[in-house]
Design a protein around this motif. Structure first.
Motif, PDB file in Angstrom:
ATOM      1  N   MET A 207       0.823  -1.212   0.000  1.00 15.49           N
ATOM      2  CA  MET A 207       0.000   0.000   0.000  1.00 15.49           C
ATOM      3  C   MET A 207       0.852   1.254   0.000  1.00 15.49           C
ATOM      4  SD  MET A 207      -3.191  -0.806   2.527  1.00 15.49           S
ATOM      5  CE  MET A 207      -3.919   0.773   2.117  1.00 15.49           C
ATOM      6  N   ASN A 208       0.308   2.292  -0.636  1.00  9.60           N
ATOM      7  CA  ASN A 208       0.983   3.586  -0.643  1.00  9.60           C
ATOM      8  C   ASN A 208      -0.060   4.681  -0.774  1.00  9.60           C
ATOM      9  OD1 ASN A 208       3.038   5.518  -0.808  1.00  9.60           O
ATOM     10  ND2 ASN A 208       3.076   5.407  -3.040  1.00  9.60           N
ATOM     11  N   GLU A 209       0.035   5.690   0.048  1.00  7.73           N
ATOM     12  CA  GLU A 209      -0.881   6.835   0.024  1.00  7.73           C
ATOM     13  C   GLU A 209      -2.342   6.421  -0.013  1.00  7.73           C
ATOM     14  OE1 GLU A 209       0.528   9.236  -3.181  1.00  7.73           O
ATOM     15  OE2 GLU A 209       2.117  10.091  -1.942  1.00  7.73           O
ATOM     16  N   GLY A 210      -2.692   5.436   0.820  1.00  2.93           N
ATOM     17  CA  GLY A 210      -4.089   5.038   0.954  1.00  2.93           C
ATOM     18  C   GLY A 210      -4.604   4.109  -0.122  1.00  2.93           C
ATOM     19  N   ARG A 211      -3.750   3.759  -1.088  1.00  2.00           N
ATOM     20  CA  ARG A 211      -4.198   2.877  -2.165  1.00  2.00           C
ATOM     21  C   ARG A 211      -3.385   1.589  -2.175  1.00  2.00           C
ATOM     22  NH1 ARG A 211      -3.858   7.617  -5.096  1.00  2.00           N
ATOM     23  NH2 ARG A 211      -5.883   8.514  -5.584  1.00  2.00           N
ATOM     24  N   ILE A 212      -3.974   0.543  -2.837  1.00  2.00           N
ATOM     25  CA  ILE A 212      -3.214  -0.686  -3.059  1.00  2.00           C
ATOM     26  C   ILE A 212      -2.355  -0.475  -4.297  1.00  2.00           C
ATOM     27  CG2 ILE A 212      -3.368  -3.118  -3.696  1.00  2.00           C
ATOM     28  CD1 ILE A 212      -5.831  -3.368  -1.998  1.00  2.00           C
ATOM     29  N   GLU A 213      -1.043  -0.615  -4.124  1.00  2.00           N
ATOM     30  CA  GLU A 213      -0.144  -0.470  -5.268  1.00  2.00           C
ATOM     31  C   GLU A 213      -0.049  -1.783  -6.029  1.00  2.00           C
ATOM     32  OE1 GLU A 213       2.309   1.824  -6.496  1.00  2.00           O
ATOM     33  OE2 GLU A 213       1.409   3.484  -5.385  1.00  2.00           O
ATOM     34  N   GLN A 214       0.040  -2.874  -5.276  1.00  3.04           N
ATOM     35  CA  GLN A 214       0.130  -4.189  -5.918  1.00  3.04           C
ATOM     36  C   GLN A 214      -0.287  -5.268  -4.935  1.00  3.04           C
ATOM     37  OE1 GLN A 214       3.864  -4.961  -7.882  1.00  3.04           O
ATOM     38  NE2 GLN A 214       3.242  -7.006  -8.559  1.00  3.04           N
ATOM     39  N   LEU A 215      -0.954  -6.288  -5.467  1.00  2.09           N
ATOM     40  CA  LEU A 215      -1.407  -7.401  -4.638  1.00  2.09           C
ATOM     41  C   LEU A 215      -0.904  -8.670  -5.300  1.00  2.09           C
ATOM     42  CD1 LEU A 215      -3.319  -8.815  -2.588  1.00  2.09           C
ATOM     43  CD2 LEU A 215      -5.185  -8.335  -4.139  1.00  2.09           C
ATOM     44  N   GLY A 216      -0.186  -9.499  -4.568  1.00  2.00           N
ATOM     45  CA  GLY A 216       0.308 -10.720  -5.193  1.00  2.00           C
ATOM     46  C   GLY A 216       1.033 -11.605  -4.203  1.00  2.00           C
ATOM     47  N   THR A 217       1.482 -12.758  -4.669  1.00  5.13           N
ATOM     48  CA  THR A 217       2.245 -13.655  -3.805  1.00  5.13           C
ATOM     49  C   THR A 217       3.608 -13.015  -3.566  1.00  5.13           C
ATOM     50  OG1 THR A 217       3.213 -14.806  -5.667  1.00  5.13           O
ATOM     51  CG2 THR A 217       1.116 -15.677  -4.836  1.00  5.13           C
ATOM     52  N   PRO A 218       4.323 -13.422  -2.508  1.00  2.00           N
ATOM     53  CA  PRO A 218       5.635 -12.814  -2.256  1.00  2.00           C
ATOM     54  C   PRO A 218       6.582 -12.870  -3.468  1.00  2.00           C
ATOM     55  CG  PRO A 218       4.924 -14.005  -0.327  1.00  2.00           C
ATOM     56  CD  PRO A 218       3.901 -14.280  -1.382  1.00  2.00           C
ATOM     57  N   PRO A 219       6.697 -14.025  -4.196  1.00  2.00           N
ATOM     58  CA  PRO A 219       7.583 -14.010  -5.372  1.00  2.00           C
ATOM     59  C   PRO A 219       7.123 -13.028  -6.446  1.00  2.00           C
ATOM     60  CG  PRO A 219       7.067 -16.266  -4.745  1.00  2.00           C
ATOM     61  CD  PRO A 219       6.185 -15.383  -3.929  1.00  2.00           C
TER      62      PRO A 219
END
Lengths: 352, 263
Positions: A207-219
């Motif tokens: 997350m950054n500035e209240g938004r989801i920047e990226q969602l995914g598995t750790p790799p």
């Protein structure tokens, strides 16, 4: 339908938008981390799931029940806080039993459950002690036992390891993960430590500035960061600008040296794009077939114990490279011209 | 010994003399009821006086009622201010300090005017009503001490997180206050209670103007009529106050050691 559904939740304090339209679905039994710098809104999202904050817009659904307007006591969620928050006036056993007593469970059942929980966190003998008689790590384990005793629908962890020292942090995070696996409990973990998030999660939400920047598995998060922010927040990445030569053939130039990428860059021939390279993806040596190579000059060498970080200048860009600190291999001299190699797979194309 | 040390000791001795001499003199005087010998006769007379017993019992009951009402008002207020309305803290602190700024005589005149027999709420019409008015007055009078003590106690624990932890375990407000917050600020409440007790026991203005038979007016009455007994009473009052202070120290010590152990 997912076990926890967060639909377009936002949180505003006056003109200050702390969380902006966050959408997140969490499957049953999943371990999700919310990762980001302080002030990115991750804790606010967690507090909205717990019910300590009410979203300005949007809804939270747990197990098909809309809990958006319910208070925390009605949600049946377990919460572990950074500051442990054990009740100082109660013994460890009373702390763990607190939620069960509130729920009106019979005394025998409470006793058995307390013993079971203390066993689970590997502190079966401290029931009679008071919180101040325990170390930080022990207190946090008791806090975990207390949160789990009420058999919550989800477990929420708000930076639970931040107040502990480095060694205990690592052992406790492994323990949290193993307890979570054993119980199969859906867990949301908030942290600003990327190593923590990557090492214990099924999926990571950056997350950054209240938004989801990226969602995914750790790799996925580590190897294929989508934005410049994710790339720079998670791990070390050399960010460079490149020019598309042929989007179909996936050829680019960095400076005036040609390279290939695995994925097709978005854009047309002649467009400028941003690419990234991890220090560990680069090796030194002669140009190899099927590999990208760039000519550079060594500018500095940092000794990091098991690793040497070699800094180089390549055209207008500074590139960092990690090599193992082996007695046999001699590091290059500062100022020496070198050729660096990397696989087209390792060239990360960033959206923004 | 260094000069600075001698100076310090001199200051301590002078200070001690300033406070102790009148006390020793009063005590010595209180023992001289019988001519030519020291005796506790004055104390015997005072302690066996039924008026003393009733006035003292009355004041103790009043003090306890005042403490209970004070706790019921101050603890939830301080909790709420700390948790939800931290911006109001300066205002609440100012309000709680008002009784120290406004002389008691002004407050009690206000009461007499507001609650006299021809007012909408004629509290002074009955003895019970006047007692209630007196204890409300004492609650206001002791507010600065009670509020400060409780507020300090609450600041020493993490009220916000403890409340949230209890909430997430299914507890509701009254339960959280009773089971989690109150036990953790017990010593703070105790010190507030002792200060309230000492204030109520020695109070004169309110009780005298509302014409209630408390310890303060009794002391004044005896002082006007007798010679040795008031001195004995003064010593008794001192001992009670000191006992309260001593208990306060013990309570404070318990709180400090508990906090110390937490770290």
């Amino acid at each position: 339908m997912s076990f926890v559904e967060i639909k377009e939740i936002s949180k505003n304090y006056g003109a200050n938008h702390v969380v902006r339209k966050v959408d997140l679905n969490i499957e049953k039994g999943e371990f999700i981390s919310l990762l980001g710098p302080s002030g990115c809104g991750k804790t606010t999202v967690l507090r909205m799931i717990a019910g300590f904050e009410t979203p300005s817009t949007g809804s939270v659904t747990i197990d098909n029940e809309d809990v958006t307007q319910l208070n925390p006591a009605q949600r049946n969620v377990g919460m572990v806080f950074q500051a442990y928050a054990l009740f100082p006036n109660m013994t460890v056993a009373d702390n763990v039993a607190f939620g069960l007593k509130i729920a009106g469970k019979p005394a025998a059942e409470i006793k058995a459950r307390v013993a079971e929980m203390l066993e689970l966190v590997k502190l079966p003998l401290v029931g009679d002690r008071y919180p101040y008689q325990l170390s930080g790590g022990q207190q946090q384990r008791i806090a975990l036992a207390r949160a789990l005793a009420i058999s919550p629908r989800i477990l929420l962890l708000d930076e639970p390891l931040s107040a502990l020292d480095a060694k205990i942090r690592v052992s406790l995070r492994e323990e949290i993960r193993s307890v979570q696996r054993k119980l199969g409990i859906t867990t949301v973990f908030v942290t600003h430590d990327q190593e923590e998030a990557l090492s214990i999660s099924d999926r990571v939400v950056v997350m950054n500035e209240g938004r989801i920047e990226q969602l995914g598995t750790p790799p996925e998060i580590y190897n294929q960061p989508r934005t410049r922010f994710v790339a720079s927040f998670v791990g070390t990445l050399t960010i460079m600008s490149a020019k598309i030569v042929d989007p179909v053939a996936r050829t680019l130039t960095i400076g005036d040296q040609p390279v290939k990428s695995r994925l097709s860059p978005k854009g047309k021939s002649g467009d400028e794009i941003t690419v990234g390279l991890r220090p560990e993806a680069i090796s030194l040596g002669k140009a190899r077939a099927n590999s990208n190579s760039l000519n550079a000059n060594v500018t500095d060498i940092n000794f990091l114990g098991s690793i040497l970080r070699v800094k180089m200048r390549c055209g207008a860009h500074d590139i960092a490279l990690d090599m193992f600190n082996q007695n046999m291999s001699k590091p290059p001299e500062v100022g020496a011209p070198v050729t660096i190699n990397f696989d087209p797979n390792d060239l990360v194309i960033l959206d923004a | 010994m260094k000069n600075s040390k001698i100076g310090a000791w001199l200051a301590v001795i002078l200070g001690a003399l300033y406070f102790l001499l009148p006390l020793i003199a009063t005590f010595e005087f209180s023992l001289r009821l019988k001519r030519g010998e020291y005796s506790f006769e004055a104390y015997k007379i005072v302690l066996s006086d039924p008026d003393f017993q009733s006035a003292f019992t009355y004041s103790i009951v009043l003090a306890i009622v005042t403490i209970v009402i004070g706790i019921l008002i101050v603890v939830p207020t301080a909790y709420w201010v700390q948790l939800r309305l931290p911006k109001l803290r300066p205002l609440v602190e100012f309000i709680t300090l008002l009784p120290l700024v406004i002389p008691a005589i002004i407050i009690v005149f206000g009461y007499v005017r507001m609650y006299n027999t021809s007012s909408i709420l004629p509290l002074t019409q009955t003895a019970l009503g006047t007692d209630a008015l007196l204890s409300f007055g004492y609650v206001a009078l002791a507010l600065p001490y009670m509020y400060r003590a409780v507020e300090t106690g609450m600041r020493s624990i993490d009220v916000g997180t403890l409340t949230e932890a209890a909430e997430s375990l299914g507890a509701k407000w009254p339960m959280i206050l009773w089971k989690v917050i109150l036990p953790n600020i017990k010593s703070a409440i105790l010190s507030g209670a002792f200060l309230t007790f000492a204030t109520v026991i020695g109070e004169f203005t309110f009780a005298s103007l509302l014409n209630r038979p408390t310890f303060g007016p009794y002391l004044q009455l005896i002082g006007a009529k007798r010679a040795y007994e008031p001195a004995a009473l003064a010593i008794i009052a001192f001992i009670i106050t000191w006992a309260c202070m001593g208990l306060l120290q013990v309570a404070g010590g318990a709180m400090r050691s508990a906090n110390g152990a937490k770290k």
